[in-house]
Design an enzyme around this catalytic site. Structure first.
Site, short mmCIF file in Angstrom:
data_model
loop_
_atom_site.label_atom_id
_atom_site.label_comp_id
_atom_site.label_asym_id
_atom_site.label_seq_id
_atom_site.Cartn_x
_atom_site.Cartn_y
_atom_site.Cartn_z
N ASP A 280 0.86 -1.19 0.00
CA ASP A 280 0.00 0.00 0.00
C ASP A 280 0.89 1.24 0.00
O ASP A 280 1.81 1.36 0.81
CB ASP A 280 -0.89 -0.05 1.26
CG ASP A 280 -1.88 1.09 1.32
OD1 ASP A 280 -3.09 0.82 1.30
OD2 ASP A 280 -1.44 2.27 1.41
N ILE A 281 0.60 2.14 -0.94
CA ILE A 281 1.42 3.35 -1.04
C ILE A 281 1.19 4.22 0.20
O ILE A 281 0.06 4.34 0.68
CB ILE A 281 1.07 4.14 -2.33
CG1 ILE A 281 1.31 3.24 -3.55
CG2 ILE A 281 1.88 5.43 -2.42
CD1 ILE A 281 0.91 3.86 -4.87
N GLU B 238 -4.97 1.94 -4.30
CA GLU B 238 -3.50 2.10 -4.31
C GLU B 238 -2.85 0.97 -3.54
O GLU B 238 -1.81 1.12 -2.92
CB GLU B 238 -3.09 3.48 -3.78
CG GLU B 238 -3.93 4.00 -2.65
CD GLU B 238 -3.48 3.51 -1.28
OE1 GLU B 238 -4.21 2.65 -0.73
OE2 GLU B 238 -2.45 3.97 -0.76
P1 GH3 Z 1 -1.54 5.35 4.30
O1 GH3 Z 1 -0.09 5.62 4.36
O2 GH3 Z 1 -2.11 5.05 5.64
O3 GH3 Z 1 -1.83 4.24 3.34
O4 GH3 Z 1 -2.25 6.67 3.79
P2 GH3 Z 1 -3.03 6.86 2.43
O5 GH3 Z 1 -3.33 8.30 2.27
O6 GH3 Z 1 -2.30 6.24 1.29
O7 GH3 Z 1 -4.27 5.94 2.68
P3 GH3 Z 1 -5.79 6.01 2.36
O8 GH3 Z 1 -6.30 4.61 2.24
O9 GH3 Z 1 -6.46 6.89 3.35
O10 GH3 Z 1 -5.90 6.70 0.94
C1 GH3 Z 1 -5.76 6.05 -0.23
C2 GH3 Z 1 -5.93 7.04 -1.32
O11 GH3 Z 1 -5.67 6.45 -2.57
C3 GH3 Z 1 -7.31 7.60 -1.38
C4 GH3 Z 1 -7.63 7.65 -2.84
O12 GH3 Z 1 -7.95 8.93 -3.26
C5 GH3 Z 1 -6.37 7.21 -3.52
N1 GH3 Z 1 -6.65 6.38 -4.68
C6 GH3 Z 1 -7.23 5.17 -4.71
N2 GH3 Z 1 -7.35 4.73 -5.99
C7 GH3 Z 1 -6.82 5.71 -6.78
C8 GH3 Z 1 -6.68 5.87 -8.19
O13 GH3 Z 1 -7.04 5.01 -9.00
N3 GH3 Z 1 -6.08 7.00 -8.63
C9 GH3 Z 1 -5.66 7.96 -7.77
N4 GH3 Z 1 -5.08 9.04 -8.27
N5 GH3 Z 1 -5.81 7.85 -6.45
C10 GH3 Z 1 -6.37 6.75 -5.95
MG MG Z 2 -2.05 4.14 1.31
MG MG Z 3 -5.00 1.98 1.09
#
Ligand code: GH3
Ligand code: MG
Ligand code: MG
Ligand code: MG
Length: 294
Positions: A171-172, A214
């Site tokens: 996870d990013i 992500e």
């Molecule tokens: P953490 O280090 O705890 O993982 O923090 P985080 O911000 O990465 O975690 P969180 O799960 O709160 O957020 C994930 C984010 O990933 C939210 C969402 O907007 C973004 N995301 C998910 N799928 C996509 C996508 O297909 N494209 C883009 N640009 N962003 C995405």
């Molecule tokens: Mg994340």
């Molecule tokens: Mg996540």
């Protein structure tokens, strides 16, 4: 590479006849008179089609056909029934059991070749559609459904062969901030580049997929925990060191990684393995991110 065909008939002469016909067409032929070994052989050899006699001792062709259709690693292989049973009822039975085609004995050479080639065209098209439906549009990795499907197949194999198997969940870190600061399109560009790093960090027999937004999943066949840690660390550092191109600038990000490796003798299901990898990922997050945890 020549396409593989598996031929099954309890009569050696019939077997040899079919074999000669198909070898002339440059297929790679596997043949057996033993109906009880067909399913195992199909799983091992992965033929593109199976020619299956019906009247055989122990297991008849209909029973073998239904066993093949119950085996996840063999059920997509087209089965052509080749039989002296000529009643329409038998033909119906064959198709009801999932057979692809039906050839009546005595066989005709041109008919056999034509029907085999038709089965192979069907299989190739089927494989192509499966491949298209299985890719994530943004990253080109396997999508969630296929990642899970392929993982389950690898787990079956690993249990059968008593080999180790690893599932990695990634996870990013702080990806929401990336989107907030640079925009969603920049986020998408980063996801694509992370996918490239994943693909370049693993072997061709490994399975990389987009688990969710992500989050990425990685299946490493025949990989024990210490080798899995090396792979995890390789990915972690490759992401950390990379400069991600987001158009007019480049930025750096990090990724957190959770690993679960099944021991050779261990019996565990796919959901439990994913859960444990996810728990390890959670540990990596709470221990400061940009880490690999078990
Ligand atoms: P953490 O280090 O705890 O993982 O923090 P985080 O911000 O990465 O975690 P969180 O799960 O709160 O957020 C994930 C984010 O990933 C939210 C969402 O907007 C973004 N995301 C998910 N799928 C996509 C996508 O297909 N494209 C883009 N640009 N962003 C995405
Ligand atoms: Mg994340
Ligand atoms: Mg996540
Ligand atoms: Mg027979």
């Amino acid at each position: 590479m020549n396409e593989r065909i598996l031929i099954v008939d309890d009569n050696k002469n019939n077997l040899r006849l079919l074999q000669n016909i198909l070898e002339d067409e440059d297929f790679e032929i596997y043949a057996t008179v033993d109906s009880t070994e067909v399913v195992d052989l199909a799983v091992k050899v992965k033929p593109s089609a199976i020619l299956l006699d019906v009247m055989m001792p122990i297991l008849d062709g209909f029973e073998v056909c239904s066993l093949l259709k119950q085996e996840p690693l063999a059920r997509d292989i087209p089965v052509i029934i080749v039989t002296a049973k000529t009643e329409t009822q038998d033909l119906k039975t064959a198709f009801d059991l999932g057979a692809f085609d039906y050839i009546k004995k005595p066989i005709d050479e041109i008919e056999v070749i034509s029907r085999v080639k038709s089965a192979l065209r069907f299989k190739a098209q089927q494989d192509k559609l499966t491949e298209m439906a299985s890719r994530d549009g943004l990253t080109g990795l396997f999508n969630h459904a296929l990642l899970i499907d392929l993982f389950e197949k690898e787990l079956l194999k690993a249990k059968r062969n008593k080999s180790s198997l690893t599932f990695i969940m990634m996870d990013i870190d702080y990806f929401k901030k990336v989107n907030d600061n640079y925009g969603h399109l920049a986020g998408d560009l980063i996801l694509k580049q992370v996918a490239e790093i994943l693909t370049n960090s693993v072997r061709s027999s490994d399975i990389a997929g987009r688990y969710g937004g992500e989050e990425f999943g990685l299946v490493l066949p025949e990989t024990n925990v210490s080798n899995a840690c090396l792979v995890g660390e390789k990915i972690r550092s490759a992401v950390e060191e990379n400069h991600f191109d987001i158009g007019n600038e480049s930025i750096q990000i990090t990724i957190s990684i959770g690993i679960y490796s099944k021991e050779p003798e261990e019996s565990i299901d796919s959901k439990e393995m994913i859960k444990r990898a996810d728990e390890a990922l959670y540990k990596a997050k709470t221990n400061g991110r940009n880490r690999v945890e078990l």
